[in-house]
Scaffold this motif. Structure first.
Motif, PDB file in Angstrom:
ATOM      1  N   PHE A 170      61.537  65.455  10.518  1.00 17.85           N
ATOM      2  CA  PHE A 170      61.572  64.107   9.947  1.00 17.85           C
ATOM      3  C   PHE A 170      60.737  64.101   8.668  1.00 17.85           C
ATOM      4  O   PHE A 170      59.563  64.463   8.692  1.00 17.85           O
ATOM      5  N   ASN A 171      61.338  63.687   7.583  1.00 14.81           N
ATOM      6  CA  ASN A 171      60.707  63.864   6.273  1.00 14.81           C
ATOM      7  C   ASN A 171      60.921  62.603   5.423  1.00 14.81           C
ATOM      8  O   ASN A 171      61.497  62.656   4.346  1.00 14.81           O
ATOM      9  N   HIS A 172      60.488  61.466   5.945  1.00 17.97           N
ATOM     10  CA  HIS A 172      60.773  60.179   5.293  1.00 17.97           C
ATOM     11  C   HIS A 172      59.554  59.275   5.292  1.00 17.97           C
ATOM     12  O   HIS A 172      59.547  58.192   5.870  1.00 17.97           O
ATOM     13  N   LEU A 173      58.491  59.751   4.638  1.00 15.74           N
ATOM     14  CA  LEU A 173      57.272  58.942   4.541  1.00 15.74           C
ATOM     15  C   LEU A 173      57.447  57.832   3.504  1.00 15.74           C
ATOM     16  O   LEU A 173      58.042  58.051   2.453  1.00 15.74           O
ATOM     17  N   PRO A 174      56.866  56.653   3.771  1.00 17.06           N
ATOM     18  CA  PRO A 174      56.785  55.648   2.702  1.00 17.06           C
ATOM     19  C   PRO A 174      55.902  56.189   1.573  1.00 17.06           C
ATOM     20  O   PRO A 174      54.966  56.948   1.840  1.00 17.06           O
ATOM     21  N   VAL A 175      56.183  55.776   0.345  1.00 11.72           N
ATOM     22  CA  VAL A 175      55.417  56.305  -0.791  1.00 11.72           C
ATOM     23  C   VAL A 175      53.927  55.980  -0.648  1.00 11.72           C
ATOM     24  O   VAL A 175      53.064  56.779  -1.029  1.00 11.72           O
ATOM     25  N   ARG A 176      53.604  54.810  -0.070  1.00 11.54           N
ATOM     26  CA  ARG A 176      52.182  54.442   0.091  1.00 11.54           C
ATOM     27  C   ARG A 176      51.469  55.391   1.061  1.00 11.54           C
ATOM     28  O   ARG A 176      50.285  55.675   0.900  1.00 11.54           O
ATOM     29  N   CYS A 177      52.165  55.893   2.076  1.00 14.60           N
ATOM     30  CA  CYS A 177      51.551  56.856   3.002  1.00 14.60           C
ATOM     31  C   CYS A 177      51.500  58.249   2.372  1.00 14.60           C
ATOM     32  O   CYS A 177      50.485  58.950   2.490  1.00 14.60           O
ATOM     33  N   ALA A 178      52.576  58.649   1.717  1.00 13.40           N
ATOM     34  CA  ALA A 178      52.593  59.966   1.052  1.00 13.40           C
ATOM     35  C   ALA A 178      51.489  60.029  -0.006  1.00 13.40           C
ATOM     36  O   ALA A 178      50.761  61.024  -0.097  1.00 13.40           O
ATOM     37  N   ALA A 179      51.348  58.958  -0.775  1.00 15.42           N
ATOM     38  CA  ALA A 179      50.315  58.934  -1.815  1.00 15.42           C
ATOM     39  C   ALA A 179      48.923  59.048  -1.184  1.00 15.42           C
ATOM     40  O   ALA A 179      48.057  59.760  -1.701  1.00 15.42           O
ATOM     41  N   ALA A 180      48.709  58.361  -0.071  1.00 12.81           N
ATOM     42  CA  ALA A 180      47.403  58.411   0.596  1.00 12.81           C
ATOM     43  C   ALA A 180      47.079  59.837   1.033  1.00 12.81           C
ATOM     44  O   ALA A 180      45.974  60.342   0.812  1.00 12.81           O
ATOM     45  N   ILE A 181      48.040  60.494   1.624  1.00 12.82           N
ATOM     46  CA  ILE A 181      47.834  61.864   2.107  1.00 12.82           C
ATOM     47  C   ILE A 181      47.560  62.813   0.927  1.00 12.82           C
ATOM     48  O   ILE A 181      46.634  63.626   0.961  1.00 12.82           O
ATOM     49  N   ILE A 182      48.342  62.679  -0.114  1.00 14.82           N
ATOM     50  CA  ILE A 182      48.218  63.603  -1.261  1.00 14.82           C
ATOM     51  C   ILE A 182      46.902  63.374  -2.014  1.00 14.82           C
ATOM     52  O   ILE A 182      46.197  64.322  -2.356  1.00 14.82           O
ATOM     53  N   ILE A 183      46.556  62.110  -2.241  1.00 12.51           N
ATOM     54  CA  ILE A 183      45.284  61.815  -2.935  1.00 12.51           C
ATOM     55  C   ILE A 183      44.109  62.325  -2.093  1.00 12.51           C
ATOM     56  O   ILE A 183      43.140  62.886  -2.619  1.00 12.51           O
ATOM     57  N   ASP A 184      44.198  62.149  -0.770  1.00 13.14           N
ATOM     58  CA  ASP A 184      43.117  62.653   0.090  1.00 13.14           C
ATOM     59  C   ASP A 184      43.049  64.172   0.039  1.00 13.14           C
ATOM     60  O   ASP A 184      41.962  64.762  -0.025  1.00 13.14           O
ATOM     61  N   ARG A 185      44.203  64.838   0.074  1.00 17.62           N
ATOM     62  CA  ARG A 185      44.190  66.302   0.016  1.00 17.62           C
ATOM     63  C   ARG A 185      43.633  66.814  -1.314  1.00 17.62           C
ATOM     64  O   ARG A 185      42.932  67.808  -1.353  1.00 17.62           O
ATOM     65  N   LEU A 186      43.951  66.107  -2.401  1.00 16.14           N
ATOM     66  CA  LEU A 186      43.507  66.571  -3.717  1.00 16.14           C
ATOM     67  C   LEU A 186      42.054  66.193  -4.012  1.00 16.14           C
ATOM     68  O   LEU A 186      41.319  66.973  -4.607  1.00 16.14           O
ATOM     69  N   PHE A 187      41.652  64.984  -3.616  1.00 12.96           N
ATOM     70  CA  PHE A 187      40.348  64.485  -4.084  1.00 12.96           C
ATOM     71  C   PHE A 187      39.404  64.050  -2.960  1.00 12.96           C
ATOM     72  O   PHE A 187      38.288  63.614  -3.230  1.00 12.96           O
ATOM     73  N   GLY A 188      39.855  64.138  -1.716  1.00 10.29           N
ATOM     74  CA  GLY A 188      39.019  63.703  -0.601  1.00 10.29           C
ATOM     75  C   GLY A 188      38.107  64.798  -0.118  1.00 10.29           C
ATOM     76  O   GLY A 188      38.214  65.961  -0.488  1.00 10.29           O
ATOM     77  N   ARG A 189      37.171  64.371   0.708  1.00 13.41           N
ATOM     78  CA  ARG A 189      36.338  65.367   1.402  1.00 13.41           C
ATOM     79  C   ARG A 189      36.110  64.801   2.787  1.00 13.41           C
ATOM     80  O   ARG A 189      35.926  63.601   2.961  1.00 13.41           O
ATOM     81  N   GLU A 190      36.165  65.662   3.769  1.00 14.47           N
ATOM     82  CA  GLU A 190      36.018  65.195   5.152  1.00 14.47           C
ATOM     83  C   GLU A 190      34.569  64.878   5.449  1.00 14.47           C
ATOM     84  O   GLU A 190      33.670  65.543   4.982  1.00 14.47           O
TER      85      GLU A 190
END
Lengths: 191, 191
Positions: free
Chosen positions: B171-191
């Motif tokens: 299943f590969n149908h994320l809303p853009v707001r969720c995809a953006a959240a994941i990508i921004i976190d992966r690029l600029f987030g820290r756990e």
């Protein structure tokens, strides 16, 4: 459409509308945002999570969710967008957090309950630690709050309290659909 | 409210509505979803990103965004919810991707343009590699598509094409707001 076996069938997500806090710290039942039901379903299914609980005791709100999901699972929506049909087919509506736990535990086994929130306390668990704990746990449910966060009586039910998402700077007001996306990806995603 | 210095001031995000693909692969201008403007602003600000571009050439849609943001930045919305006021104050509306690049480059320096999408090709860059590249780059813009993805002519402008988010299963149908959240976190987030 036959789904591939899911690696995350032992995981559920819960979108909680009661008991929540409002702006002034009173315990309330928040309104359901139907778009969030869509987003939680699409997000969960992306990560192989096939159990999506919407928790609200309000019968009018439960009927709203049922009507919306029926449009997509049985009505014209599903013809127009089969992916939406597939995602929303996994949504279950329950009255309370306890009902969610009962339903997902199948009356057999314990469920590890994970709470999330924008505020920290001394008992928060890191994402690395949570991944370890959930990996070795049986069934688990990750809860996401609405409104101004889950009431203490809901937080206290949790076995694991996840650390808040720390961004950069002092702005700490993510929509629940974005927070859920980040947290699910941190717990169950792989780059 | 005075904001803390942002570590990500050299980063912008762009929510792109033209040129996009529709279901049948034609190039279209997609409609603006006002909620996505809110979400992109709240998400970006969480990660210290202070430049949020909404790209659409349609004047009626530009007026819609201006009216919505004014409600929060100047109108009653901001009194009711100062956090929303603060986030939406960073939204800029531009006609084209090139206008976005011109605006963010300040007419001086090159901008590294990053594209995202649900589909892969041989040239996709991993998140680890993208973090390295962006860390050593000057100004950069991460673009998020709407509709059925960015048209080839938009993708070709990008210096870096990010790998799609791989969940579990098909299943590969994320809303853009969720995809953006994941990508921004992966690029600029820290756990």
């Amino acid at each position: 459409m036959i789904e591939k076996p899911s690696p995350n069938e032992k995981v559920a997500v819960g979108l909680i509308h009661h008991p929540m806090l409002n702006k002034t710290g009173n315990i309330v039942t928040t309104s359901v945002t139907t778009l969030d039901v869509h987003d939680m379903a699409r997000l969960s299914l992306t990560y192989g999570i096939l159990s999506i609980y919407i928790v609200t005791p309000l019968k009018t709100q439960q009927r709203l969710i049922a009507r919306m999901t029926r449009h997509w699972t049985e009505g014209h929506g599903g013809e127009h967008n089969p992916h939406r049909k597939r995602a929303l087919a996994h949504v279950k509506v329950v009255d309370t957090i306890d009902d969610m736990i009962d339903n997902f535990s199948l009356g057999k086994q314990g469920v590890t309950l994970v709470s999330t929130g924008a505020k920290s306390d001394g008992n928060c668990v890191s994402y690395a630690k949570a991944r370890q704990l959930l990996d070795s746990a049986g069934r688990s449910i990750v809860m996401f709050g609405t409104g101004h966060g889950m009431a203490p009586e809901a937080m206290e039910k949790a076995d694991i309290r996840l650390a808040p998402i720390e961004g950069a700077g002092d702005f700490n007001h993510l929509p629940v659909r974005c927070a859920a996306a980040i947290i699910i990806d941190r717990l169950f995603g792989r780059e």
